[in-house]
Design a protein around this motif. Structure first.
Motif, short mmCIF file in Angstrom:
data_model
loop_
_atom_site.label_atom_id
_atom_site.label_comp_id
_atom_site.label_asym_id
_atom_site.label_seq_id
_atom_site.Cartn_x
_atom_site.Cartn_y
_atom_site.Cartn_z
N UNK A 164 0.83 -1.21 0.00
CA UNK A 164 0.00 0.00 0.00
C UNK A 164 0.86 1.26 0.00
N UNK A 165 1.89 1.25 0.83
CA UNK A 165 2.77 2.42 0.90
C UNK A 165 3.53 2.60 -0.41
N UNK A 166 3.85 1.50 -1.07
CA UNK A 166 4.54 1.59 -2.36
C UNK A 166 3.65 2.19 -3.44
N UNK A 167 2.34 2.14 -3.23
CA UNK A 167 1.40 2.76 -4.18
C UNK A 167 1.28 4.26 -3.96
N UNK A 168 2.02 4.79 -2.97
CA UNK A 168 2.02 6.22 -2.73
C UNK A 168 1.04 6.69 -1.68
N UNK A 169 0.36 5.77 -0.99
CA UNK A 169 -0.56 6.16 0.07
C UNK A 169 0.22 6.68 1.27
N UNK A 170 -0.33 7.68 1.92
CA UNK A 170 0.33 8.28 3.07
C UNK A 170 -0.59 8.30 4.28
N UNK A 171 -0.04 8.63 5.43
CA UNK A 171 -0.75 8.58 6.71
C UNK A 171 -2.15 9.22 6.63
N UNK A 172 -3.14 8.44 7.02
CA UNK A 172 -4.51 8.93 7.05
C UNK A 172 -5.30 8.67 5.79
N UNK A 229 0.23 0.27 8.32
CA UNK A 229 0.76 1.28 7.40
C UNK A 229 0.39 2.70 7.81
N UNK A 230 -0.38 2.85 8.90
CA UNK A 230 -0.81 4.18 9.32
C UNK A 230 -1.94 4.73 8.47
N UNK A 231 -2.65 3.83 7.78
CA UNK A 231 -3.75 4.23 6.91
C UNK A 231 -5.08 3.98 7.61
N UNK A 232 -6.17 4.27 6.92
CA UNK A 232 -7.51 4.09 7.47
C UNK A 232 -8.28 3.11 6.59
N UNK A 233 -8.80 2.08 7.20
CA UNK A 233 -9.60 1.09 6.50
C UNK A 233 -11.08 1.47 6.62
N UNK A 234 -11.80 1.45 5.50
CA UNK A 234 -13.22 1.76 5.52
C UNK A 234 -13.98 0.63 4.84
N UNK A 235 -14.33 -0.42 5.59
CA UNK A 235 -15.09 -1.53 5.01
C UNK A 235 -16.57 -1.20 4.93
N UNK A 236 -17.19 -1.55 3.82
CA UNK A 236 -18.61 -1.26 3.64
C UNK A 236 -19.40 -2.56 3.58
N UNK A 237 -20.64 -2.47 3.98
CA UNK A 237 -21.55 -3.61 3.90
C UNK A 237 -21.94 -3.80 2.44
N UNK A 238 -21.53 -4.90 1.80
CA UNK A 238 -21.81 -5.07 0.37
C UNK A 238 -23.28 -5.27 0.05
#
Length: 370
Positions: A42-50, A73-82
């Motif tokens: 994920x970080x290699x894709x350029x995503x940054x903190x938050x 990775x210091x990111x935010x996961x947002x899972x949705x109900x499919x």
């Protein structure tokens, strides 16, 4: 726990709850390394903190590890109900503005048009009932060649690590922000209750077929497992027969059963199939409605009289649940259930706490007392 119990089973997927056979049963070392690899990817894709990563997935080992990976990775996961309708899905995407998405191959046909309308990139596909979505790769390919070491990122306990959407009962779903500290508190708040009847806390084996990716049940029923060094067993979707078979096959000690109706279904299967030994169970947790006394009595015949059953009642925003133990108030329970539902007593965590809310890029503190 990886360093303490590297070869112990950390997470097990029942049939249909993994896309690649390699993810069916993972030790602590394997699970931790895969999560690290995904975080690096994920970080290699350029995503940054938050930055937000959207998940459109049902239960799977890969999906769960992706949630851990975003936190690492210091990111935010947002899972949705499919199961949400397209207009609801569109509203949730607008609310959290994700940078990229992960989807189940099985669910892609229903989500494709909405994702396309928002220009949302699908980077990874969990290959359950299908191959990778065009333009994406499988989890196996995404982690290939990535380091197995911990990502070098700075994370604060108050950082938001997951956004969980409420069910939208009276309006559009709200986005409840869960911090790293919040998840730790939920884990420790339930570890004591779930390990009742065990000789060692690391003997905990929690089994569930309830949603663990997009529902707040992940806070008390998965992180508590890893806080104690136990094992998580996860099924795809609730089915009484498969739940009963999981209890026997994996020697489940604590079951997150969900509704009393599901537990009644499990009880019926155990009554019909005596070869399904359920004596490993020491704890069953249910919610949303009262459990019929006849179901509890029957489950104690299947599992033993020391079986502890309790109901929980809580909110996505703060999963410090009320608890009701039928064995603590047997006369009240026998007199009122299942017609009336008593939700028990509050968790001490609700006495007084500070809620830090990030709003418009700034933190505001609000002291909340119950």
């Amino acid at each position: 726990m990886t360093w303490s119990f590297p070869d112990k089973d950390a997470i097990i997927g029942r049939e249909g709850a993994y896309g690649d056979e390699a993810f069916r049963r993972l030790s602590y070392r394997q699970a931790d390394q895969i999560a690290n690899q995904f975080a690096h990817g994920l970080l290699a894709r350029g995503l940054t903190r938050g930055d937000v990563v959207l998940l459109c997935c049902e239960n799977s080992v890969e999906g769960y590890l992706i949630k851990i990976a975003t936190a690492k990775a210091g990111l935010v996961c947002a899972p949705i109900n499919p199961m949400m309708a397209p207009d609801m899905l569109s509203a949730m995407i607008k609310l959290v503005t994700p940078k990229l998405a992960v989807v189940d191959a099985e669910l892609w046909p229903a989500a494709e048009a909405t994702f396309a309308a928002h220009g949302l990139e699908v980077a990874v596909t969990i290959t359950i009932w299908g191959g990778p979505v065009p333009g994406s790769v499988s989890v196996t390919d995404f982690v290939a060649g990535q380091p197995v070491t911990e990502p070098e990122v700075e994370i604060h306990g108050d950082d938001i690590r997951e956004i969980l959407f409420t069910s939208g009962t009276t309006a559009l779903p709200k986005a409840a922000m869960m911090s790293h500290t919040c998840s730790y508190m939920a884990a420790y708040g339930f570890s004591l209750s779930l390990t009742r009847g065990l000789r060692l806390e690391s003997d905990l084996r929690v089994g569930t077929f309830l949603p663990m990716l997009y529902h707040v049940g992940d806070q008390p029923f998965t992180y508590s497992v890893f806080a104690t060094g136990g094992t998580l067993i996860m099924g795809r979707k609730p089915a009484a027969g498969r739940i009963a078979e999981m209890i026997r096959d994996e020697r489940v000690t604590a079951l997150w059963a969900g509704s009393p109706a599901i537990l009644a279904g499990v009880d019926a299967v155990l009554s019909q199939r005596p070869e399904l030994d359920a004596h490993s169970l020491t704890v069953i947790v249910y919610g949303w409605a009262a459990l019929a006394p006849a179901t509890l009595a029957s489950m104690k015949r299947h599992c033993g009289e020391d079986l502890l059953v309790f109901e929980i009642f809580g909110q996505t925003e703060s999963i410090s649940c009320h608890r009701f133990w039928p064995d603590k108030w047997p006369e009240l329970y026998a007199r009122t259930a299942p017609k009336h539902n008593y939700v028990g007593v509050p968790s001490p965590l609700l006495l007084k706490y500070k809620l830090r809310v990030r709003y418009a890029g700034h933190y505001q503190s609000a002291e909340v007392a119950n």
